[in-house]
Design an enzyme around this catalytic site. Sequence first.
Site, PDB file in Angstrom:
ATOM      1  N   ASP A  13      23.995 -47.948  67.171  1.00 52.28           N
ATOM      2  CA  ASP A  13      24.017 -49.333  66.685  1.00 52.28           C
ATOM      3  C   ASP A  13      22.932 -49.618  65.652  1.00 52.28           C
ATOM      4  O   ASP A  13      22.429 -50.735  65.551  1.00 52.28           O
ATOM      5  CB  ASP A  13      23.900 -50.327  67.855  1.00 52.28           C
ATOM      6  CG  ASP A  13      25.013 -50.135  68.864  1.00 52.28           C
ATOM      7  OD1 ASP A  13      26.123 -49.788  68.442  1.00 52.28           O
ATOM      8  OD2 ASP A  13      24.762 -50.331  70.061  1.00 52.28           O
ATOM      9  N   LYS A  16      25.105 -48.081  61.145  1.00 52.57           N
ATOM     10  CA  LYS A  16      25.744 -46.977  60.407  1.00 52.57           C
ATOM     11  C   LYS A  16      26.978 -47.458  59.659  1.00 52.57           C
ATOM     12  O   LYS A  16      27.225 -47.055  58.527  1.00 52.57           O
ATOM     13  CB  LYS A  16      26.162 -45.854  61.387  1.00 52.57           C
ATOM     14  CG  LYS A  16      24.996 -45.229  62.125  1.00 52.57           C
ATOM     15  CD  LYS A  16      25.457 -44.212  63.149  1.00 52.57           C
ATOM     16  CE  LYS A  16      26.186 -44.803  64.332  1.00 52.57           C
ATOM     17  NZ  LYS A  16      25.381 -45.685  65.193  1.00 52.57           N
ATOM     18  N   GLY A  40      31.192 -48.458  68.009  1.00 53.57           N
ATOM     19  CA  GLY A  40      31.615 -49.729  67.413  1.00 53.57           C
ATOM     20  C   GLY A  40      30.851 -49.868  66.122  1.00 53.57           C
ATOM     21  O   GLY A  40      29.638 -50.082  66.138  1.00 53.57           O
ATOM     22  N   HIS A  41      31.528 -49.656  64.996  1.00 53.62           N
ATOM     23  CA  HIS A  41      30.862 -49.689  63.694  1.00 53.62           C
ATOM     24  C   HIS A  41      31.303 -50.940  62.941  1.00 53.62           C
ATOM     25  O   HIS A  41      32.485 -51.103  62.630  1.00 53.62           O
ATOM     26  CB  HIS A  41      31.207 -48.426  62.894  1.00 53.62           C
ATOM     27  CG  HIS A  41      30.707 -47.161  63.544  1.00 53.62           C
ATOM     28  ND1 HIS A  41      31.053 -45.913  63.128  1.00 53.62           N
ATOM     29  CD2 HIS A  41      29.869 -46.978  64.591  1.00 53.62           C
ATOM     30  CE1 HIS A  41      30.457 -45.005  63.895  1.00 53.62           C
ATOM     31  NE2 HIS A  41      29.733 -45.637  64.783  1.00 53.62           N
TER      32      HIS A  41
HETATM   33  P1  GDP Z   1      26.651 -49.058  64.143  1.00 47.95           P
HETATM   34  O1  GDP Z   1      27.254 -48.742  65.469  1.00 47.95           O
HETATM   35  O2  GDP Z   1      25.473 -48.190  63.849  1.00 47.95           O
HETATM   36  O3  GDP Z   1      27.645 -49.062  63.022  1.00 47.95           O
HETATM   37  O4  GDP Z   1      26.067 -50.536  64.266  1.00 47.95           O
HETATM   38  P2  GDP Z   1      26.824 -51.807  64.918  1.00 47.95           P
HETATM   39  O5  GDP Z   1      27.884 -52.243  64.003  1.00 47.95           O
HETATM   40  O6  GDP Z   1      27.183 -51.525  66.334  1.00 47.95           O
HETATM   41  O7  GDP Z   1      25.626 -52.841  65.002  1.00 47.95           O
HETATM   42  C1  GDP Z   1      24.937 -53.272  63.863  1.00 47.95           C
HETATM   43  C2  GDP Z   1      25.059 -54.802  63.774  1.00 47.95           C
HETATM   44  O8  GDP Z   1      24.107 -55.290  62.857  1.00 47.95           O
HETATM   45  C3  GDP Z   1      26.405 -55.257  63.252  1.00 47.95           C
HETATM   46  O9  GDP Z   1      26.693 -56.508  63.818  1.00 47.95           O
HETATM   47  C4  GDP Z   1      26.157 -55.396  61.750  1.00 47.95           C
HETATM   48  O10 GDP Z   1      27.024 -56.343  61.128  1.00 47.95           O
HETATM   49  C5  GDP Z   1      24.750 -55.911  61.744  1.00 47.95           C
HETATM   50  N1  GDP Z   1      23.935 -55.511  60.586  1.00 47.95           N
HETATM   51  C6  GDP Z   1      23.945 -54.345  59.898  1.00 47.95           C
HETATM   52  N2  GDP Z   1      22.960 -54.346  58.975  1.00 47.95           N
HETATM   53  C7  GDP Z   1      22.317 -55.532  59.089  1.00 47.95           C
HETATM   54  C8  GDP Z   1      21.184 -56.110  58.443  1.00 47.95           C
HETATM   55  O11 GDP Z   1      20.540 -55.526  57.588  1.00 47.95           O
HETATM   56  N3  GDP Z   1      20.796 -57.350  58.870  1.00 47.95           N
HETATM   57  C9  GDP Z   1      21.452 -58.027  59.850  1.00 47.95           C
HETATM   58  N4  GDP Z   1      20.999 -59.225  60.199  1.00 47.95           N
HETATM   59  N5  GDP Z   1      22.526 -57.514  60.476  1.00 47.95           N
HETATM   60  C10 GDP Z   1      22.935 -56.281  60.107  1.00 47.95           C
HETATM   61  P1  IMO Z   2      27.769 -46.509  67.969  1.00 44.21           P
HETATM   62  O1  IMO Z   2      28.541 -45.439  67.222  1.00 44.21           O
HETATM   63  C1  IMO Z   2      25.205 -47.492  71.336  1.00 44.21           C
HETATM   64  C2  IMO Z   2      25.908 -45.271  75.052  1.00 44.21           C
HETATM   65  C3  IMO Z   2      26.455 -46.030  76.247  1.00 44.21           C
HETATM   66  C4  IMO Z   2      25.813 -45.226  77.373  1.00 44.21           C
HETATM   67  C5  IMO Z   2      25.862 -43.807  76.852  1.00 44.21           C
HETATM   68  C6  IMO Z   2      27.042 -42.988  77.358  1.00 44.21           C
HETATM   69  O2  IMO Z   2      28.364 -47.857  67.861  1.00 44.21           O
HETATM   70  O3  IMO Z   2      26.323 -46.440  67.611  1.00 44.21           O
HETATM   71  P2  IMO Z   2      29.641 -43.014  76.763  1.00 44.21           P
HETATM   72  O4  IMO Z   2      30.665 -44.103  76.875  1.00 44.21           O
HETATM   73  O5  IMO Z   2      29.455 -42.481  75.399  1.00 44.21           O
HETATM   74  O6  IMO Z   2      29.845 -41.914  77.775  1.00 44.21           O
HETATM   75  O7  IMO Z   2      28.247 -43.722  77.194  1.00 44.21           O
HETATM   76  O8  IMO Z   2      25.922 -43.903  75.440  1.00 44.21           O
HETATM   77  N1  IMO Z   2      26.720 -45.403  73.820  1.00 44.21           N
HETATM   78  C7  IMO Z   2      26.350 -46.113  72.755  1.00 44.21           C
HETATM   79  N2  IMO Z   2      25.287 -46.918  72.553  1.00 44.21           N
HETATM   80  N3  IMO Z   2      26.085 -47.289  70.346  1.00 44.21           N
HETATM   81  C8  IMO Z   2      27.133 -46.458  70.517  1.00 44.21           C
HETATM   82  O9  IMO Z   2      27.966 -46.106  69.522  1.00 44.21           O
HETATM   83  C9  IMO Z   2      27.340 -45.869  71.784  1.00 44.21           C
HETATM   84  N4  IMO Z   2      28.274 -45.040  72.298  1.00 44.21           N
HETATM   85  C10 IMO Z   2      27.877 -44.758  73.543  1.00 44.21           C
HETATM   86  O10 IMO Z   2      26.041 -47.373  76.227  1.00 44.21           O
HETATM   87  O11 IMO Z   2      24.467 -45.594  77.510  1.00 44.21           O
HETATM   88 MG    MG Z   3      27.768 -49.709  67.238  1.00 48.63          MG
END
Ligand code: GDP
Ligand code: IMO
Ligand code: MG
Length: 423
Positions: A13, A16, A40-41
């Site tokens: 999270d 990416k 979840g991207h």
């Molecule tokens: P990922 O799993 O690495 O792709 O990240 P996620 O999408 O799960 O979580 C990142 C969250 O931060 C999402 O809600 C993005 O829309 C938000 N986000 C990404 N970059 C920024 C930033 O620079 N500032 C803020 N405020 N939100 C951001």
């Molecule tokens: P993205 O790609 C954050 C965590 C789960 C749990 C552990 C194992 O959005 O960064 P799993 O279901 O993979 O067997 O769970 O890994 N986890 C993540 N945490 N971002 C993710 O994906 C994750 N995918 C799995 O919360 O601790």
């Molecule tokens: Mg994510």
Amino acid sequence: MPVQIIVGAQWGDEGKGKIVDHLSEHVDIVARYQGGANAGHTVVIGDKEYVLHLIPSGIFHENVTCVIGNGVVIDPIALLDEIRQLRELNIDITGRLLISHNAHLIMPYHKFLDSIREQTTEKIGTTGRGIGPAYIDKCMRVGIRIVDLLNRDVFAAKLKRNIEEKNQILSKIYGKTELDVDAIVTEYEEFDKKIDEYVTDSALYLNRALRDGRRILAEGAQGALLDVDHGTYPFVTSSNPTSGGACTGLGIPPTAITSVLGVVKAYSTRVGNGPFPTELENETGARLRETGGEYGATTGRPRRCGWLDAVSLRYSAMINGIRQIAVTKLDVLDDFDEVKVCIGYQYGGKLLKTFPTDIPSLNAIVPLYETFEGWKSPTSAITSYPALPPNARRYIDAMNALTGTEVHMISVGARRDQTIFVH
Ligand code: GDP
Ligand code: IMO
Ligand code: MG
């Protein structure tokens, strides 16, 4: 280029999705190499937010081909749902989405086993998407791959064997009801028809693309500290999000990799259980969560929050070969009076500067912090590095020095235009 790997440098999270979407503008192919619908991207375009779980975050660029590699475990329901959502948005994915015929399938019993394991053994806090059980079957050599769907008899036979075994486990260990082979065969045959047009030998496709000089981004899911080999085991996911996973998960050679960009959130978060040295279980942590909107993009769970951890980042940079980083969510720190970075771990009267990976040590260490004065002004509309407030630049400079990497990009908001290129 030709292959740049984008890895999460923390516990997932990091943002990416946003970074991959942004960098996709300059590439031909974006290929996801591991994980499944546990990811979840989030990609924000204008005022619209899209969350991708399996489809690479380059899909919003019409000239980009997206590949789901052999290292990914594919949940048919999640994939079809994502394809449907993209179609509803009028995003044409015909010919632009390729799925490896060697990718393993998530079966209904994987999700079931994932959820009951979490109720009966030490809780990892998984996403419940069947990821661990699917990779268990892959390593056990009983997994079902996309290619198995081609032949109904092969598929039914493999499924029958699997279900017989799973039924034994379910009834004897967990006292649960039995699974129905015919119903699952029918369901997956339907899936096969729907994904047929996307399935290919993706390793061959990628290697031909390399030969032709096409530019490839390899998109990791999760993060280095969730890596099954290098993370905080057993509180990890069941694949290799670290850069080495890109070669095995896509079938491309290490010699094709030209760079690894680490995505680093300006502070730290973690979802699920396991050690988190800089976690703040106080008002400051709650403030980071609320300001940063730190709730899981897949499960909606509140993310645990804390300060940046330079010790784990140095480790992550070492394991992944990260030279450059993209810092995200700098704007979330805009209103803080002070911002801290963990520069060492105090453990048993010593100062550790390297990352221990055993759980008792990680739980026992006390972080040593360096404190930085906050910048107390909005950064979300800033588009160049020199225009950042001096204290924000000091924080970024400290990230360069403390992590041994170079900050290449800074994200100051979720939108594409809220991105600063430093070099
Ligand atoms: P990922 O799993 O690495 O792709 O990240 P996620 O999408 O799960 O979580 C990142 C969250 O931060 C999402 O809600 C993005 O829309 C938000 N986000 C990404 N970059 C920024 C930033 O620079 N500032 C803020 N405020 N939100 C951001
Ligand atoms: P993205 O790609 C954050 C965590 C789960 C749990 C552990 C194992 O959005 O960064 P799993 O279901 O993979 O067997 O769970 O890994 N986890 C993540 N945490 N971002 C993710 O994906 C994750 N995918 C799995 O919360 O601790
Ligand atoms: Mg994510």
